[in-house]
Design a protein around this motif. Structure first.
Motif, PDB file in Angstrom:
ATOM      1  N   PHE A 197     -19.450 -64.921  -2.780  1.00  0.00           N
ATOM      2  CA  PHE A 197     -18.615 -65.890  -2.070  1.00  0.00           C
ATOM      3  C   PHE A 197     -19.367 -67.209  -1.951  1.00  0.00           C
ATOM      4  N   SER A 198     -18.646 -68.313  -2.142  1.00  0.00           N
ATOM      5  CA  SER A 198     -19.307 -69.615  -2.090  1.00  0.00           C
ATOM      6  C   SER A 198     -19.665 -70.028  -0.665  1.00  0.00           C
ATOM      7  N   PHE A 199     -19.066 -69.385   0.332  1.00  0.00           N
ATOM      8  CA  PHE A 199     -19.421 -69.678   1.717  1.00  0.00           C
ATOM      9  C   PHE A 199     -19.888 -68.393   2.386  1.00  0.00           C
ATOM     10  N   ASN A 200     -20.996 -68.479   3.105  1.00  0.00           N
ATOM     11  CA  ASN A 200     -21.583 -67.324   3.780  1.00  0.00           C
ATOM     12  C   ASN A 200     -21.333 -67.439   5.281  1.00  0.00           C
ATOM     13  N   PRO A 201     -20.409 -66.657   5.838  1.00  0.00           N
ATOM     14  CA  PRO A 201     -20.114 -66.761   7.270  1.00  0.00           C
ATOM     15  C   PRO A 201     -21.113 -66.016   8.149  1.00  0.00           C
ATOM     16  N   TYR A 202     -22.077 -65.349   7.524  1.00  0.00           N
ATOM     17  CA  TYR A 202     -23.000 -64.505   8.279  1.00  0.00           C
ATOM     18  C   TYR A 202     -24.434 -64.955   7.997  1.00  0.00           C
ATOM     19  N   ALA A 203     -24.842 -66.055   8.595  1.00  0.00           N
ATOM     20  CA  ALA A 203     -26.199 -66.578   8.414  1.00  0.00           C
ATOM     21  C   ALA A 203     -27.118 -65.924   9.435  1.00  0.00           C
ATOM     22  N   TRP A 204     -27.863 -64.891   9.004  1.00  0.00           N
ATOM     23  CA  TRP A 204     -28.665 -64.092   9.934  1.00  0.00           C
ATOM     24  C   TRP A 204     -30.088 -64.626  10.107  1.00  0.00           C
ATOM     25  N   HIS A 205     -30.416 -65.772   9.467  1.00  0.00           N
ATOM     26  CA  HIS A 205     -31.752 -66.367   9.599  1.00  0.00           C
ATOM     27  C   HIS A 205     -31.624 -67.882   9.497  1.00  0.00           C
ATOM     28  N   PRO A 206     -32.479 -68.638  10.202  1.00  0.00           N
ATOM     29  CA  PRO A 206     -32.380 -70.105  10.155  1.00  0.00           C
ATOM     30  C   PRO A 206     -32.545 -70.687   8.752  1.00  0.00           C
ATOM     31  N   ASP A 207     -33.224 -69.974   7.849  1.00  0.00           N
ATOM     32  CA  ASP A 207     -33.411 -70.475   6.487  1.00  0.00           C
ATOM     33  C   ASP A 207     -32.151 -70.381   5.636  1.00  0.00           C
ATOM     34  N   ILE A 208     -31.162 -69.664   6.109  1.00  0.00           N
ATOM     35  CA  ILE A 208     -29.965 -69.417   5.303  1.00  0.00           C
ATOM     36  C   ILE A 208     -28.974 -70.560   5.459  1.00  0.00           C
ATOM     37  N   ASP A 209     -28.555 -71.115   4.308  1.00  0.00           N
ATOM     38  CA  ASP A 209     -27.550 -72.178   4.282  1.00  0.00           C
ATOM     39  C   ASP A 209     -26.187 -71.547   3.991  1.00  0.00           C
ATOM     40  N   PRO A 210     -25.257 -71.574   4.940  1.00  0.00           N
ATOM     41  CA  PRO A 210     -23.944 -70.953   4.709  1.00  0.00           C
ATOM     42  C   PRO A 210     -23.230 -71.502   3.478  1.00  0.00           C
ATOM     43  N   ARG A 211     -23.483 -72.807   3.156  1.00  0.00           N
ATOM     44  CA  ARG A 211     -22.798 -73.409   2.010  1.00  0.00           C
ATOM     45  C   ARG A 211     -23.366 -72.934   0.681  1.00  0.00           C
ATOM     46  N   ALA A 212     -24.476 -72.216   0.709  1.00  0.00           N
ATOM     47  CA  ALA A 212     -25.093 -71.733  -0.536  1.00  0.00           C
ATOM     48  C   ALA A 212     -24.481 -70.434  -1.021  1.00  0.00           C
ATOM     49  N   GLY A 213     -23.730 -69.753  -0.165  1.00  0.00           N
ATOM     50  CA  GLY A 213     -23.032 -68.560  -0.595  1.00  0.00           C
ATOM     51  C   GLY A 213     -23.778 -67.266  -0.328  1.00  0.00           C
ATOM     52  N   VAL A 214     -23.073 -66.166  -0.558  1.00  0.00           N
ATOM     53  CA  VAL A 214     -23.600 -64.844  -0.288  1.00  0.00           C
ATOM     54  C   VAL A 214     -23.028 -63.878  -1.320  1.00  0.00           C
ATOM     55  N   ALA A 215     -23.766 -62.802  -1.611  1.00  0.00           N
ATOM     56  CA  ALA A 215     -23.295 -61.797  -2.567  1.00  0.00           C
ATOM     57  C   ALA A 215     -23.518 -60.403  -2.002  1.00  0.00           C
ATOM     58  N   ARG A 216     -22.647 -59.472  -2.387  1.00  0.00           N
ATOM     59  CA  ARG A 216     -22.859 -58.049  -2.166  1.00  0.00           C
ATOM     60  C   ARG A 216     -23.053 -57.414  -3.538  1.00  0.00           C
ATOM     61  N   ILE A 217     -24.160 -56.720  -3.743  1.00  0.00           N
ATOM     62  CA  ILE A 217     -24.415 -56.148  -5.058  1.00  0.00           C
ATOM     63  C   ILE A 217     -24.714 -54.658  -4.940  1.00  0.00           C
ATOM     64  N   VAL A 218     -24.442 -53.959  -6.049  1.00  0.00           N
ATOM     65  CA  VAL A 218     -24.657 -52.520  -6.117  1.00  0.00           C
ATOM     66  C   VAL A 218     -25.186 -52.152  -7.495  1.00  0.00           C
ATOM     67  N   LEU A 219     -25.750 -50.975  -7.571  1.00  0.00           N
ATOM     68  CA  LEU A 219     -26.044 -50.332  -8.841  1.00  0.00           C
ATOM     69  C   LEU A 219     -24.785 -49.609  -9.292  1.00  0.00           C
ATOM     70  N   GLY A 220     -24.383 -49.788 -10.556  1.00  0.00           N
ATOM     71  CA  GLY A 220     -23.182 -49.137 -11.064  1.00  0.00           C
ATOM     72  C   GLY A 220     -21.969 -50.040 -10.989  1.00  0.00           C
ATOM     73  N   LEU A 221     -20.806 -49.451 -11.154  1.00  0.00           N
ATOM     74  CA  LEU A 221     -19.562 -50.217 -11.118  1.00  0.00           C
ATOM     75  C   LEU A 221     -19.427 -50.969  -9.798  1.00  0.00           C
TER      76      LEU A 221
END
Length: 347
Positions: A197-221
């Motif tokens: 996602f291009s916007f990260n609504p869950y910035a859990w650390h001060p170093d995290i820029d919400p506008r930089a985006g967030v990903a969920r990744i897995v092994l496999g499909l």
């Protein structure tokens, strides 16, 4: 295949690729060649007419009445027959892919539009595509019927009603995509897959820029990243600070690590869920599995973290730049689904 429109999902994929080719050709060059079929929306209309279901196009705007009529229509669709021209088109698909697995995805006219994602409302089905040609044809025709029927599911109709779209003309096109991945014995799966996602609504650390985006990744499909499951976890990655994890220590990291993966089992002719350990015992050739796992104080206990993957590759940076480019072009936050493969010397 057929005529008509190709729907929002297919259009979005083609448009995103075109934007990257124009604005960021160096990123576009990293994408695997596009390898999909589009089944036009007129095939859906023809199928309804062929099976005496045109009356569904004239259904009332009242939701309660529509739900009652749709239940009958879904039953008729799932048992419906195909016009000869449509069968010829699906034969082209099956013959093109041979016995390589593919996925049949919904791509309706209203789907994936601005403000109306229809996420999880329509179906997508994997075809492992094994066995005699007659069986493979039967499987793809059944998958297409199932997705056509999902256009009239209760969850889809209630979503349309909530968005003021119940009276809009909805037509179901299909996007048929080769399953990206690598063979490991009789299992096929991508080493890494996910949604970003291009916007990260869950910035859990001060170093995290919400506008930089967030990903969920897995092994496999990527099914476990896109659909989520209650009994397992995904790796959450802030794309500007991939080393900043939500967990505070390795014990928490291990507790919330992915434990099962979805793969295409060619012998079972279906998608199955297997323990992560079953994949590490027979890794895909050429895939650096050491990038995926970390160990704590006990070196024999490996945990799926993907930490080295982000430390030693440009994956987070590439995803961040792709999302930023697409968001700028769309003038709106965007999300993408993706798989990651590792080139071999002969590819």
């Amino acid at each position: 295949i057929g005529t008509g429109r190709i729907g929002g999902k297919a259009t979005g994929m083609l448009l995103a690729r075109a934007i990257l080719r124009r604005e960021r050709p160096e990123l576009a060059a990293r994408l695997e060649p596009h390898d999909s079929f589009f089944v036009g929306s007129d095939v859906f209309i023809t199928f309804l007419v062929h099976n005496g279901l045109w009356w569904m196009r004239e259904a009332a705007d009242d939701l309660d009445r529509r739900l009652v009529e749709a239940a009958l229509a879904r039953h008729r669709i799932l048992s419906g027959s195909w016009p000869a021209r449509a069968i010829e088109g699906f034969e082209r698909i099956v013959d093109y892919f041979g016995q390589w697995p593919f996925i049949v995805r919904s791509s309706s006219i209203l789907e994936d539009g601005f403000g109306n994602a229809f996420a999880g409302k329509y179906d997508s089905l994997f075809c492992a595509n094994q066995g005699p040609r007659e069986q493979r044809m039967a499987d793809v025709l059944a998958a297409a019927r199932h997705i056509f029927a999902s256009a009239m599911s209760e969850r889809a109709l209630r979503y349309r009603a909530s968005r003021g779209l119940l009276d809009r003309d909805e037509q179901m096109a299909l996007l048929v995509m080769r399953v990206a991945g690598t063979l490991a014995g009789r299992r096929l799966y991508p080493p890494v897959a996910g949604v970003a996602f291009s916007f990260n609504p869950y910035a859990w650390h001060p170093d995290i820029d919400p506008r930089a985006g967030v990903a969920r990744i897995v092994l496999g499909l990527g099914t476990r990243a896109v659909d989520r499951v209650d009994d397992d976890y995904t790796r959450l990655v802030a794309l500007n600070a991939p080393d900043r994890r939500p967990e505070t220590n390795f014990e928490e990291i291990a507790r919330f690590a992915q434990r099962r993966a979805d793969v295409v089992d060619l012998d079972a002719n279906q998608v199955v869920s297997v323990p992560v350990e079953a994949l590490t015992a027979q890794p895909p050739p050429g895939v650096p599995m050491d990038l995926f796992f970390s160990t704590g104080e006990d070196p024999s206990s490996a945990v799926l973290t993907f930490d080295r993957l982000f430390a030693r590759t440009h994956l987070a940076e590439d995803l961040r730049e792709m999302l930023s480019t697409l968001e700028t072009a769309y003038e709106s936050p965007v999300d993408i689904e993706f798989t990651v493969n590792f080139p071999t010397p002969d590819t």
